[in-house]
Design a protein around this motif. Structure first.
Motif, PDB file in Angstrom:
ATOM      1  N   PRO A 206       0.822  -1.222   0.000  1.00  0.00           N
ATOM      2  CA  PRO A 206       0.000   0.000   0.000  1.00  0.00           C
ATOM      3  C   PRO A 206       0.855   1.272   0.000  1.00  0.00           C
ATOM      4  CG  PRO A 206      -0.032  -1.039   2.157  1.00  0.00           C
ATOM      5  CD  PRO A 206       0.708  -1.973   1.257  1.00  0.00           C
ATOM      6  N   VAL A 207       0.440   2.252  -0.796  1.00  0.00           N
ATOM      7  CA  VAL A 207       1.120   3.549  -0.808  1.00  0.00           C
ATOM      8  C   VAL A 207       0.077   4.672  -0.767  1.00  0.00           C
ATOM      9  CG1 VAL A 207       3.083   2.726  -2.176  1.00  0.00           C
ATOM     10  CG2 VAL A 207       1.159   3.801  -3.344  1.00  0.00           C
ATOM     11  N   THR A 208       0.507   5.839  -0.321  1.00  0.00           N
ATOM     12  CA  THR A 208      -0.350   7.021  -0.374  1.00  0.00           C
ATOM     13  C   THR A 208       0.170   7.930  -1.493  1.00  0.00           C
ATOM     14  OG1 THR A 208      -0.696   6.883   2.006  1.00  0.00           O
ATOM     15  CG2 THR A 208      -1.251   8.974   0.954  1.00  0.00           C
ATOM     16  N   GLN A 209      -0.688   8.165  -2.496  1.00  0.00           N
ATOM     17  CA  GLN A 209      -0.283   9.063  -3.579  1.00  0.00           C
ATOM     18  C   GLN A 209      -1.040  10.378  -3.453  1.00  0.00           C
ATOM     19  OE1 GLN A 209       0.139   7.371  -7.579  1.00  0.00           O
ATOM     20  NE2 GLN A 209      -0.368   5.384  -6.733  1.00  0.00           N
TER      21      GLN A 209
ATOM     22  N   ALA B   5       7.263  12.770  -6.029  1.00  0.00           N
ATOM     23  CA  ALA B   5       5.881  13.231  -5.881  1.00  0.00           C
ATOM     24  C   ALA B   5       5.395  13.132  -4.430  1.00  0.00           C
ATOM     25  CB  ALA B   5       4.940  12.462  -6.805  1.00  0.00           C
ATOM     26  N   ALA B   6       6.346  13.066  -3.497  1.00  0.00           N
ATOM     27  CA  ALA B   6       6.046  12.953  -2.052  1.00  0.00           C
ATOM     28  C   ALA B   6       5.172  11.741  -1.738  1.00  0.00           C
ATOM     29  CB  ALA B   6       5.418  14.241  -1.521  1.00  0.00           C
ATOM     30  N   ILE B   7       5.281  10.685  -2.564  1.00  0.00           N
ATOM     31  CA  ILE B   7       4.501   9.458  -2.331  1.00  0.00           C
ATOM     32  C   ILE B   7       4.964   8.817  -1.016  1.00  0.00           C
ATOM     33  CG2 ILE B   7       4.015   7.110  -3.200  1.00  0.00           C
ATOM     34  CD1 ILE B   7       4.336   8.259  -6.057  1.00  0.00           C
ATOM     35  N   ILE B   8       3.988   8.317  -0.248  1.00  0.00           N
ATOM     36  CA  ILE B   8       4.304   7.713   1.054  1.00  0.00           C
ATOM     37  C   ILE B   8       4.239   6.190   0.916  1.00  0.00           C
ATOM     38  CG2 ILE B   8       3.590   7.530   3.471  1.00  0.00           C
ATOM     39  CD1 ILE B   8       2.243  10.391   2.911  1.00  0.00           C
ATOM     40  N   TYR B   9       5.370   5.542   1.134  1.00  0.00           N
ATOM     41  CA  TYR B   9       5.451   4.091   0.941  1.00  0.00           C
ATOM     42  C   TYR B   9       5.340   3.303   2.241  1.00  0.00           C
ATOM     43  CZ  TYR B   9       6.915   5.249  -3.787  1.00  0.00           C
ATOM     44  OH  TYR B   9       6.953   5.737  -5.061  1.00  0.00           O
ATOM     45  N   GLU B  10       5.494   4.009   3.388  1.00  0.00           N
ATOM     46  CA  GLU B  10       5.457   3.313   4.676  1.00  0.00           C
ATOM     47  C   GLU B  10       4.233   3.752   5.467  1.00  0.00           C
ATOM     48  OE1 GLU B  10       7.762   1.091   5.701  1.00  0.00           O
ATOM     49  OE2 GLU B  10       8.823   1.318   3.787  1.00  0.00           O
TER      50      GLU B  10
END
Lengths: 386, 86
Positions: A206-209, B5-10
């Motif tokens: 899961p990732v937050t875009q 793109a400041a994507i959050i992977y954790e």
């Protein structure tokens, strides 16, 4: 080995999207783009192309759907023009900010009011700063080739930016030309499979875009886009070379195309289909013993500063043609930029062909005569009625 | 370093990303006046107010944005504000 079809520019764009084997198409019809998305709807309906075709209620939604699809890792395509592109405006920044390699065909057309469906470059030039790579093509073959190349550029891990391929409305979109269509498997070999490492939809990872970019990190993400644009210059050149090797067609060095520049003191700088007319005039003048050159800007963003400086270092009279106008500055976007990078040179700006006004052979000759005699940097509107 | 793109992977990145730096006013809770009605705890939009093992309420200043809803909702005026100084 390959097939030659006599087709319009919009059909060439649709064929290119099919060859790129796109997964998702979302589009709303607007003249002169409509026939492109109609062709694609036909491909999907008759089973020639295995893609999701999303019917939306506006261009704002078309780009939103493309962003959503691209964020899952799908290869996406859309097409638009003029007011439709303007309606996408806020979503364009989101596509580039999220670093989604969406490819879009733009059928260049004037903006209202008064209502005008004919060609100029005001629509895409107005989206100059949206973080999209912009390629301006000269003919239908280049439309097809550039859309295929666009996926390879956009999906490159050093770039990861959306690309718009801009072709002149009606002049290219609705004019038939013989177009060589490569075999699908050869395009597949060239493009490879898109496996996104940054933006994907995977329940196991899961990732937050598109998160909040607080002042603490927003500026860094903007710098990343700028750096990606800079790296894109190299990638565009490489893709152009690799394309030439495989398909035997190339477009200058990918960023710019030089035509009869070596001996010429007078050089015209332009984008899009008008370059065909300019090349004709140059050939005619050559027969009379007069040398004039053309520098065609193929990639407007990223702007090929270094190539322009190098190629125009010996040019004395530089005439920049613009099919757009920056109101209140009385220059076109290309004219402003050429002047900013060619200091101490005579750079005259010519506003031409707004709203579909013809750019005739005599107009090109008028420009050449004017720039050779001009004493300072002036702007001239060509073809205006008294 | 900011990701592309400041994507959050954790998951759980808010442990690192403190949001309390936005505050202009700092709410101060006086446990002497507090009647343990839980209004501040219920109304805090950030979940920045917690009950400790002794049954007292505590404001976590790492995440309190200083909206002062707690102060507004407190029926016994146990919460006051001071200007944040840094």
């Amino acid at each position: 080995m390959c097939e030659v079809k006599v087709i319009t520019g919009t059909s060439a764009a649709a064929e290119a999207a099919k060859l790129a084997d796109v997964d998702v198409i979302a589009a709303y019809p607007i003249t002169p783009q409509t026939t492109c998305v109609e062709k694609l709807a036909e491909f999907v309906a008759n089973g020639e192309l295995d893609a999701e075709y999303i019917k939306v209620e506006s261009e704002h939604s078309a780009m939103s759907a493309c962003i959503g699809a691209a964020a899952t890792g799908a290869r996406t395509f859309t097409a638009t023009a003029s007011q439709g592109l303007a309606l996408m405006h806020e979503m364009l920044f989101i596509a580039s900010g999220m670093r989604l390699p969406i490819v879009m065909m733009v059928a260049n057309r004037a903006l209202s009011a008064p209502i005008n469906i004919w060609n100029d470059h005001q629509d895409s030039i107005s989206e100059r700063d949206s973080g999209w790579i912009q390629i301006y093509v000269e003919d239908n073959q280049e439309t097809l080739d550039s859309i295929i190349q666009a996926y390879k550029i956009a999906e490159n891990e050093d770039v990861l930016l959306p690309v718009m391929v801009c072709l002149d409305g009606f002049i290219l979109t609705h004019t038939v030309e013989p177009v060589t269509i490569p075999k699908a498997e050869r395009v597949r070999e060239f493009l490879g499979v898109y496996e996104p490492k940054h933006a994907y939809l995977d329940p196991d990872r899961p990732v937050t875009q598109g998160p909040v970019g607080v002042p603490d990190c927003y500026m860094e993400t903007r710098k990343q886009v700028e750096e990606a644009m800079e790296r894109a210059k190299k990638v565009i050149k490489e893709v152009n070379e690799e394309f030439a090797e495989r398909f035997k067609r190339k477009y200058g060095n990918g960023l710019v195309e030089a035509y009869n520049l070596d001996k010429a003191d007078t050089v015209l700088v332009a984008m899009g289909s008008v370059c065909g007319t300019i090349k004709y005039v140059i050939d005619e003048l050559k027969k009379e013993g007069k040398e004039v050159g053309l520098l065609r800007i193929r990639t407007y963003r990223p702007f090929p500063k270094e190539d322009v400086r190098e190629l125009l270092k010996d040019a004395e009279n530089i005439a920049v043609l613009d099919k757009n106008i920056s109101f209140g500055f009385n220059k076109g976007a290309l004219g402003i930029e050429m002047a900013s990078i060619l200091k101490n040179k005579k750079v005259c700006n010519y506003i031409v062909g707004l709203g579909g006004r013809d750019i005739k052979i005599d107009d090109i000759k008028t420009i050449i005569n004017h720039v050779e005699k001009a004493e300072d940097d002036t702007t001239l509107w060509i073809g205006l009625k008294e | 370093m900011v990701t592309i793109a400041a994507i959050i992977y954790e998951p759980g990145n808010s442990i690192k990303n403190k949001t309390g730096s936005w505050r202009t006013f700092r709410p101060i809770l006086d446990n002497e006046k507090c009647v343990k009605c839980e209004n501040c705890y219920i109304f805090c939009p950030e979940g920045a107010i917690q009950e400790d093992e002794n049954g007292n309420f505590k404001i976590d200043y790492d995440y309190c944005k200083g909206c002062l809803i707690c102060m507004n909702e407190c029926p016994v005026n146990a919460i006051t504000k001071v200007r944040e100084e840094k």
